[in-house]
Design a protein around this motif. Structure first.
Motif, PDB file in Angstrom:
ATOM      1  N   ALA A   9      45.055 -54.832  46.552  1.00  0.00           N
ATOM      2  CA  ALA A   9      44.583 -53.483  46.887  1.00  0.00           C
ATOM      3  C   ALA A   9      43.818 -52.835  45.749  1.00  0.00           C
ATOM      4  CB  ALA A   9      45.779 -52.616  47.280  1.00  0.00           C
ATOM      5  N   TRP A  10      44.076 -53.267  44.514  1.00  0.00           N
ATOM      6  CA  TRP A  10      43.409 -52.648  43.370  1.00  0.00           C
ATOM      7  C   TRP A  10      42.032 -53.247  43.087  1.00  0.00           C
ATOM      8  CZ3 TRP A  10      42.868 -56.805  40.231  1.00  0.00           C
ATOM      9  CH2 TRP A  10      43.867 -57.790  40.253  1.00  0.00           C
ATOM     10  N   SER A  11      41.596 -54.192  43.881  1.00  0.00           N
ATOM     11  CA  SER A  11      40.297 -54.850  43.648  1.00  0.00           C
ATOM     12  C   SER A  11      39.167 -53.979  44.188  1.00  0.00           C
ATOM     13  CB  SER A  11      40.277 -56.230  44.311  1.00  0.00           C
ATOM     14  OG  SER A  11      41.310 -57.038  43.814  1.00  0.00           O
ATOM     15  N   THR A  19      36.393 -52.733  42.269  1.00  0.00           N
ATOM     16  CA  THR A  19      35.111 -52.860  41.592  1.00  0.00           C
ATOM     17  C   THR A  19      34.770 -54.342  41.487  1.00  0.00           C
ATOM     18  OG1 THR A  19      36.006 -53.048  39.343  1.00  0.00           O
ATOM     19  CG2 THR A  19      35.683 -50.806  40.212  1.00  0.00           C
ATOM     20  N   PRO A  20      33.514 -54.662  41.163  1.00  0.00           N
ATOM     21  CA  PRO A  20      33.155 -56.085  41.039  1.00  0.00           C
ATOM     22  C   PRO A  20      34.060 -56.841  40.074  1.00  0.00           C
ATOM     23  CG  PRO A  20      31.174 -54.769  41.139  1.00  0.00           C
ATOM     24  CD  PRO A  20      32.312 -53.797  41.068  1.00  0.00           C
ATOM     25  N   TYR A  21      34.352 -56.256  38.909  1.00  0.00           N
ATOM     26  CA  TYR A  21      35.189 -56.960  37.943  1.00  0.00           C
ATOM     27  C   TYR A  21      36.633 -57.072  38.423  1.00  0.00           C
ATOM     28  CZ  TYR A  21      37.564 -58.179  33.614  1.00  0.00           C
ATOM     29  OH  TYR A  21      38.342 -58.810  32.677  1.00  0.00           O
ATOM     30  N   LEU A  22      37.154 -56.009  39.039  1.00  0.00           N
ATOM     31  CA  LEU A  22      38.522 -56.052  39.527  1.00  0.00           C
ATOM     32  C   LEU A  22      38.666 -57.054  40.674  1.00  0.00           C
ATOM     33  CD1 LEU A  22      39.631 -52.305  39.431  1.00  0.00           C
ATOM     34  CD2 LEU A  22      40.223 -54.154  37.838  1.00  0.00           C
ATOM     35  N   LEU A  23      37.651 -57.168  41.510  1.00  0.00           N
ATOM     36  CA  LEU A  23      37.706 -58.175  42.567  1.00  0.00           C
ATOM     37  C   LEU A  23      37.695 -59.574  41.959  1.00  0.00           C
ATOM     38  CD1 LEU A  23      37.774 -58.874  45.551  1.00  0.00           C
ATOM     39  CD2 LEU A  23      35.272 -58.809  45.565  1.00  0.00           C
ATOM     40  N   HIS A  24      36.885 -59.748  40.922  1.00  0.00           N
ATOM     41  CA  HIS A  24      36.865 -61.030  40.209  1.00  0.00           C
ATOM     42  C   HIS A  24      38.254 -61.366  39.667  1.00  0.00           C
ATOM     43  CE1 HIS A  24      35.768 -64.104  37.308  1.00  0.00           C
ATOM     44  NE2 HIS A  24      36.192 -63.339  36.321  1.00  0.00           N
ATOM     45  N   LEU A  25      38.922 -60.392  39.082  1.00  0.00           N
ATOM     46  CA  LEU A  25      40.281 -60.611  38.593  1.00  0.00           C
ATOM     47  C   LEU A  25      41.243 -60.849  39.745  1.00  0.00           C
ATOM     48  CD1 LEU A  25      40.712 -57.919  35.774  1.00  0.00           C
ATOM     49  CD2 LEU A  25      40.242 -60.361  35.516  1.00  0.00           C
ATOM     50  N   GLY A  26      41.073 -60.087  40.821  1.00  0.00           N
ATOM     51  CA  GLY A  26      41.994 -60.180  41.947  1.00  0.00           C
ATOM     52  C   GLY A  26      42.003 -61.547  42.603  1.00  0.00           C
ATOM     53  N   VAL A  27      40.814 -62.139  42.786  1.00  0.00           N
ATOM     54  CA  VAL A  27      40.764 -63.434  43.465  1.00  0.00           C
ATOM     55  C   VAL A  27      41.163 -64.580  42.542  1.00  0.00           C
ATOM     56  CG1 VAL A  27      39.040 -62.714  45.150  1.00  0.00           C
ATOM     57  CG2 VAL A  27      38.289 -63.726  42.990  1.00  0.00           C
ATOM     58  N   ASN A  28      41.260 -64.300  41.248  1.00  0.00           N
ATOM     59  CA  ASN A  28      41.684 -65.335  40.311  1.00  0.00           C
ATOM     60  C   ASN A  28      43.132 -65.204  39.888  1.00  0.00           C
ATOM     61  OD1 ASN A  28      39.360 -67.210  39.281  1.00  0.00           O
ATOM     62  ND2 ASN A  28      38.433 -65.207  39.598  1.00  0.00           N
TER      63      ASN A  28
END
Length: 280
Positions: free
Chosen positions: A232-234, A236-245
Motif C-alpha cells: 500500500a505504501w508504493s 511513488t516510482p521509487y517506492l514501487l520499485h522497493l515494493g516489488v523487490n
C-alpha cells in the motif's frame, strides 16, 4: 534498586518487548509465505513459523505490559522439559533458549531455501509482468513503465505528460538506465494484465496528480490485475520499485517474489537478463 535504575530497566525491557513484537510479526509474515507455497516442506515450516511468531508477539506484549522481559511459551516449554529430564536450572534455561531460537530460525531457513529454488525454477516462464524504474536527480520524480509478456509478445506502456497526460505505448521497451523487475504469472493473470493495458491505453487524457493518475498508479493497476499484491505504501516510482523487490506483500504473503537485487538493463539490442518469481 534505585528509581533511576528501575526506570532504566523498565525502558530496556520495553525496548526488548517491542523487538519481540516486531520480530514475531515478521516470523508470521514469512510463515504465511511458506504456507502458500506448494512444497510440503515449506508448508510445515510455515505453520511452525506462524505459531512461533504468534508466541513471540504474545511474549512481547506481555513484556510491554509488565515492564519485565517475558519469555515465550516455546522457551518455557523447552526449559521445563529439560528440567524434567534432570538438567540443572542454568542448563535448562540454555536449552530453552536454544529451542526458542531453533523454532524461529530453522523453519525460516527452510522457507528461504525453498523459495530460492522456486525462483530459479521459474526462469523459463513465458508469461510475465514487469515494472521498470528510472531514477532521476534528487530534485526530480523518477519514472515507472509497466510491461506484460503474453503469447510470446511483450507490450509496454507508461503515463506520459502532465496536463494533459495519458497512457501511451513505450515502443521498444525501457531504454538504458532503467531498473527492471519481472514477475512470472500464469496465463490467465497475463491475460488480465494485457486487458488492463488495453483499457488504460483507451482512456482519455487526464491531468497528472501525485496520488494519481500517474506512471506509478498505471503500473500498480496492471500488477493488481495480474494478481500481484502491491504494498500500500508504493505511491511513488521509487517506492514501487522497493515494493516489488522487498515488500512483504509480494515477497512473502502473496507468494510471488521479485528479485532482491534488480538488474540494470543492458543497452538496447543486447541480451537482457531477467529475474522472475515462482508461478502461483
Amino acid at each position: 534498586m534505585s528509581d533511576g535504575e528501575q526506570n532504566g530497566a523498565t525502558w530496556g525491557s520495553r525496548l526488548v518487548g517491542g523487538i519481540q513484537v516486531v520480530g514475531g510479526g515478521l516470523e508470521i509474515a514469512l510463515g504465511v509465505g511458506g504456507i502458500v507455497l506448494p512444497e510440503p516442506a515449506t508448508t510445515v515450516g510455515g505453520v511452525i513459523l506462524v505459531a512461533h511468531g504468534a508466541d513471540t508477539v504474545v511474549a512481547g506484549f506481555r513484556t510491554l505490559w509488565y515492564g519485565e522481559v517475558q519469555h515465550s511459551y516455546t522457551q518455557q516449554l523447552g526449559t521445563a522439559t529439560a528440567r524434567g529430564l534432570g538438567a540443572s536450572p542454568q542448563t535448562a534455561r540454555g536449552i530453552g533458549t536454544a529451542v526458542d531460537i531453533a523454532a524461529g530460525v530453522g523453519p525460516g531457513l527452510a522457507v528461504g531455501v525453498s523459495r530460492r529454488l522456486a525462483i530459479a525454477g521459474a526462469e523459463g516462464a513465458t508469461e510475465r509482468v514487469a515494472v521498470a524504474y528510472l531514477h532521476r536527480s534528487a530534485l526530480q520524480m523518477g519514472h515507472n513503465a509497466v510491461g506484460v509478456t503474453a503469447g510470446g509478445k511483450t507490450a509496454w506502456v507508461h503515463f506520459a505528460g502532465t496536463s494533459p497526460g495519458r497512457v501511451v505505448p513505450l515502443f521498444g521497451g525501457p531504454g538504458n538506465g532503467y531498473l527492471l523487475t519481472e514477475l512470472a504469472v500464469t496465463t490467465q493473470q497475463a491475460t488480465r494484465a494485457s486487458t488492463a493495458l488495453q483499457t488504460l491505453r483507451a482512456g482519455s487524457p487526464q491531468t497528472w496528480g501525485f496520488f494519481g493518475p500517474n506512471c506509478t498508479t498505471v503500473a500498480t493497476r496492471v500488477l493488481q490485475d495480474a494478481g500481484v499484491v502491491v504494498p500500500a505504501w508504493s505511491r511513488t516510482p521509487y517506492l514501487l520499485h522497493l515494493g516489488v523487490n522487498y515488500g512483504a506483500e509480494i515477497t512473502v504473503v502473496a507468494g510471488a517474489a521479485a528479485t532482491t537485487s534488480p538488474v540494470l538493463l543492458a543497452p538496447q539490442g543486447a541480451p537482457r537478463p531477467v529475474i522472475v518469481a515462482p508461478r502461483r
